[in-house]
Every structure is written in structure tokens, then in C-alpha cells.
Design an enzyme around this catalytic site. Structure first.
Site, PDB file in Angstrom:
ATOM      1  N   LYS A  52       0.843  -1.207   0.000  1.00 30.64           N
ATOM      2  CA  LYS A  52       0.000   0.000   0.000  1.00 30.64           C
ATOM      3  C   LYS A  52       0.876   1.254   0.000  1.00 30.64           C
ATOM      4  CE  LYS A  52      -3.915  -2.415   2.019  1.00 30.64           C
ATOM      5  NZ  LYS A  52      -4.880  -2.660   3.104  1.00 30.64           N
ATOM      6  N   GLN A  96      -5.038  -1.781   9.487  1.00 26.88           N
ATOM      7  CA  GLN A  96      -4.950  -3.096   8.861  1.00 26.88           C
ATOM      8  C   GLN A  96      -5.494  -4.176   9.800  1.00 26.88           C
ATOM      9  OE1 GLN A  96      -4.038  -3.400   5.707  1.00 26.88           O
ATOM     10  NE2 GLN A  96      -3.916  -5.613   5.512  1.00 26.88           N
ATOM     11  N   ASP A 119     -11.380   2.653   4.004  1.00 31.22           N
ATOM     12  CA  ASP A 119     -11.708   1.227   3.917  1.00 31.22           C
ATOM     13  C   ASP A 119     -13.221   1.011   3.807  1.00 31.22           C
ATOM     14  OD1 ASP A 119      -9.667  -0.701   3.837  1.00 31.22           O
ATOM     15  OD2 ASP A 119      -9.239  -0.518   5.986  1.00 31.22           O
TER      16      ASP A 119
HETATM   17  N1  L34 Z   1      -8.207  -2.692   7.129  1.00 28.86           N
HETATM   18  N2  L34 Z   1      -7.472  -4.791   6.533  1.00 28.86           N
HETATM   19  C1  L34 Z   1      -7.960  -3.605   6.171  1.00 28.86           C
HETATM   20  N3  L34 Z   1      -8.216  -3.270   4.885  1.00 28.86           N
HETATM   21  C2  L34 Z   1      -7.967  -4.161   3.900  1.00 28.86           C
HETATM   22  O1  L34 Z   1      -8.289  -3.870   2.638  1.00 28.86           O
HETATM   23  C3  L34 Z   1      -7.401  -5.397   4.219  1.00 28.86           C
HETATM   24  N4  L34 Z   1      -7.038  -6.348   3.285  1.00 28.86           N
HETATM   25  C4  L34 Z   1      -7.288  -7.768   3.582  1.00 28.86           C
HETATM   26  C5  L34 Z   1      -6.623  -8.050   4.935  1.00 28.86           C
HETATM   27  N5  L34 Z   1      -6.799  -6.980   5.908  1.00 28.86           N
HETATM   28  C6  L34 Z   1      -7.204  -5.714   5.574  1.00 28.86           C
HETATM   29  C7  L34 Z   1      -6.047  -6.227   2.402  1.00 28.86           C
HETATM   30  O2  L34 Z   1      -5.459  -5.178   2.182  1.00 28.86           O
HETATM   31  C8  L34 Z   1      -6.616  -8.450   2.420  1.00 28.86           C
HETATM   32  N6  L34 Z   1      -5.811  -7.413   1.792  1.00 28.86           N
HETATM   33  C9  L34 Z   1      -4.906  -7.683   0.735  1.00 28.86           C
HETATM   34  C10 L34 Z   1      -4.186  -6.672   0.099  1.00 28.86           C
HETATM   35  C11 L34 Z   1      -3.302  -6.947  -0.923  1.00 28.86           C
HETATM   36  C12 L34 Z   1      -3.114  -8.238  -1.350  1.00 28.86           C
HETATM   37  C13 L34 Z   1      -3.830  -9.254  -0.743  1.00 28.86           C
HETATM   38  C14 L34 Z   1      -4.709  -8.966   0.280  1.00 28.86           C
HETATM   39  C15 L34 Z   1      -2.118  -8.505  -2.426  1.00 28.86           C
HETATM   40  O3  L34 Z   1      -1.423  -7.619  -2.865  1.00 28.86           O
HETATM   41  N7  L34 Z   1      -1.993  -9.745  -2.886  1.00 28.86           N
HETATM   42  C16 L34 Z   1      -1.047 -10.154  -3.906  1.00 28.86           C
HETATM   43  C17 L34 Z   1       0.010 -11.082  -3.326  1.00 28.86           C
HETATM   44  C18 L34 Z   1       0.722 -10.526  -2.145  1.00 28.86           C
HETATM   45  C19 L34 Z   1       1.705 -11.514  -1.502  1.00 28.86           C
HETATM   46  O4  L34 Z   1       2.780 -11.749  -2.102  1.00 28.86           O
HETATM   47  O5  L34 Z   1       1.420 -12.063  -0.419  1.00 28.86           O
HETATM   48  C20 L34 Z   1      -1.800 -10.890  -4.999  1.00 28.86           C
HETATM   49  O6  L34 Z   1      -1.313 -10.931  -6.124  1.00 28.86           O
HETATM   50  O7  L34 Z   1      -2.879 -11.444  -4.711  1.00 28.86           O
END
Ligand code: L34
Length: 291
Positions: A52, A96, A119
Site C-alpha cells: 500500500k 490493517q 476502507d
Molecule cells: N483494514 N485490513 C484492512 N483493509 C484491507 O483492505 C485489508 N485487506 C485484507 C486483509 N486486511 C485488511 C487487504 O489489504 C486483504 N488485503 C490484501 C491486500 C493486498 C493483497 C492481498 C490482500 C495482495 O497484494 N496480494 C497479492 C500477493 C501478495 C503476496 O505476495 O502475499 C496478490 O497478487 O494477490
């Protein structure tokens, strides 16, 4: 079968946001500023929050990371939130999730100023979303709707089945896809841990959104031909053969289910990156609403 490329679309959205930030800068207006609060050292949370902050740089936003110890008390965390609420330079912030067990999540989310709640988790914003009013839409469901729109996937009159009823994905996506308008107008069924015969519902889904957190739960026999698959699951599974010591798995058994699907999101590279792009979009909206 077409793979829905969330990585590509998220980069497009970030490019679009950057253009808007550049024009704000050219006009001498305030640069959008997003803050993120993280409590503790959970590996996945650190990755997501890191991503982020990096994305803020990419689009030209200012960002602040508030990193707090796992041992922080609820009152200390509330104080941090009041500071962010009252800091005029910050347009929006997130806390988060998940939070440590000794902290009441609802209490924390309620303390966030709804005007800075990018959010969209505060009851005021969640209520507005449910009433189809303009507000911050939670980033993950917002990202799903955006993918569906940009791929031209028809939702009107379709049967959407959502697996899971979490406050951050299952519940809001079920509301959004049922709301009137583009990306909505769907007939929605929500299945969850107490549902009897989940397969009965998933087999009848035109669009299946899985936000469960069980790796490869959705198998080929559970879906019909030409289903649209949105896989929101993202679980780290231990794997000592890899450099990081884990692999990331979605809720869907991709290799078998993709053969039957018309569209499918991969994990990683599907919904995850969209969550981040839409958080930035909400921050830009917050700037617009505050000025
Ligand atoms: N307050 N908490 C709050 N807001 C959110 O919007 C989130 N979330 C979820 C968990 N807790 C939170 C996220 O940001 C899940 N989440 C999130 C954000 C980004 C990715 C996955 C979940 C992401 O970038 N995923 C990548 C892989 C990342 C890795 O290497 O682990 C993908 O390609 O799916």
C-alpha cells in the site's frame, strides 16, 4: 476461458490515478495523503501494508505508516486513531486487520472518522453502501466490481453465489452485486459455514465469488460450465521448497476449475492487487469530498 488479469488492471487504475494527482499538483492543490496503521508483525499484513505504501509512491501520494507493537493497549490504539482523525494533512487512513485478540475490532473501526474511513468499514459508510449512496466502498469488493466492469462481464439477472459472509468481503460484495446498476442487478445467494449442501448452490452459480480462506476448496464438480470465478482467498501454505518458505493459494482449485470457467481470477495476481488500487481510488475520492 479468459484469465482476469488483476495485476494489469490495477496498474491501469494506478496510471489513471497518477494522471489525476499530476493535475492536482499542476494546479497547486493538496497532494493526497494516505496513512496506514499496523499492529504487530504478521507477515502477510506487513506485505499488504508495505505494498500500500509503495503504491502511494507510484501514484504520487504522500503516505504515513504508523507501526505499533503487538502489546499496545486498546486505549493507546484509540489515541493513535484520534490523532489521525484530527490531523488535517491526512485525507484518509486504514487500520490493517486482523488486530490482536485483546483489541476490540468494532470499537476501533467505530472510532475512525467516517470522512477519512477509506476502507469503508465504519457503520455510516457501510450503511450508505447498502443504500446505494455515494461513499467509500470497501477496497476488495470495490476491486471485484471494477474487474467485472472492465472485462464487460454481465451481472444483470445472473445468479451470483458468494461463499463467506465476512464484514470485509462476503457481506459487502453480496450487497453490491445485488444493488441496482452496472456491476449489480444480480440475484445473490450467500453460503457460509452453517449452509447445508453448499454444492447445491455453487453448481447453480453463473458467477461464483469465494472469500472463504480454505486453499483449493472449490473443485471442478462444484461448478457448472462457463461459470465466472472470482477467487478472493489468499492463504499462505508452508512449502520448504520455495525461497520464502510458503506458497500462496486461492480458494479455488485453479487447474481443474479453470477448464470449466468462462473467466477466472488467478491467485496471486487477481483480486489482491485490485484491493490496493481501489484503496488509492477511495483516497482520491476523500480528497475530492474534503476540499
Ligand atoms: N483494514 N485490513 C484492512 N483493509 C484491507 O483492505 C485489508 N485487506 C485484507 C486483509 N486486511 C485488511 C487487504 O489489504 C486483504 N488485503 C490484501 C491486500 C493486498 C493483497 C492481498 C490482500 C495482495 O497484494 N496480494 C497479492 C500477493 C501478495 C503476496 O505476495 O502475499 C496478490 O497478487 O494477490
Amino acid at each position: 476461458m479468459e484469465i482476469i488479469d488483476g495485476k494489469k488492471i490495477s496498474n491501469q487504475i494506478k496510471e489513471e490515478i497518477k494522471v489525476e494527482v499530476d493535475s492536482l499538483k499542476a494546479l497547486g492543490k493538496k497532494i493526497p495523503h494516505l496513512a496506514a496503521v499496523i499492529v504487530g508483525e504478521d507477515g502477510a499484513s506487513l506485505t499488504y501494508v508495505g505494498s500500500k505504501v509503495r503504491s502511494c509512491k507510484q501514484v504520487g501520494f504522500n503516505s504515513t505508516l504508523v507501526k505499533l507493537a503487538e502489546s499496545i493497549t486498546e486505549n493507546e490504539l484509540l489515541d493513535e486513531i484520534y490523532k489521525l482523525n484530527n490531523n488535517d494533512s491526512i485525507d484518509g487512513f486504514i487500520v490493517q486487520l486482523p488486530l490482536p485478540k485483546h483489541i476490540d475490532e468494532q470499537k476501533i473501526l467505530l472510532a475512525i472518522d467516517p470522512n477519512k474511513d477509506v476502507d469503508g468499514f465504519h457503520p455510516t459508510n457501510f450503511g450508505k453502501m447498502a443504500l446505494n449512496m455515494r461513499t467509500f466502498i470497501p477496497a476488495t469488493p470495490y476491486g471485484i466490481i471494477e474487474l467485472i466492469k472492465r472485462y464487460g462481464i454481465e451481472t444483470s439477472g445472473k445468479h451470483t453465489v458468494v461463499i463467506g459472509r465476512s464484514h470485509i468481503v462476503g457481506r459487502p460484495i453480496s450487497i453490491l452485486m445485488n444493488n441496482k446498476g452496472q456491476g449489480g442487478d444480480s440475484t445473490v445467494t450467500v453460503v457460509h459455514s452453517k449452509t447445508k449442501n453448499i454444492e447445491f448452490y455453487t453448481k447453480n452459480a453463473d458467477i461464483l465469488v469465494s472469500a472463504l480462506g480454505i486453499p483449493e476448496y472449490v473443485k471442478e464438480h462444484m461448478v457448472k460450465n462457463n461459470v465466472v470465478i472470482i477467487d478472493v482467498g489468499i492463504t499462505r501454505v508452508k512449502d520448504h521448497k520455495t525461497e520464502k518458505g510458503y506458497v500462496i493459494k486461492g480458494d479455488v482449485d485453479f487447474d481443474s476449475v479453470s477448464k470449466k470457467a468462462s473467466y477466472i481470477t488467478p491467485v496471486p495476481g487477481g483480486v489482491g492487487p485490485m484491493t490496493i488500487a481501489m484503496l488509492l481510488k477511495n483516497t482520491l475520492l476523500s480528497v475530492g469530498m474534503r476540499s
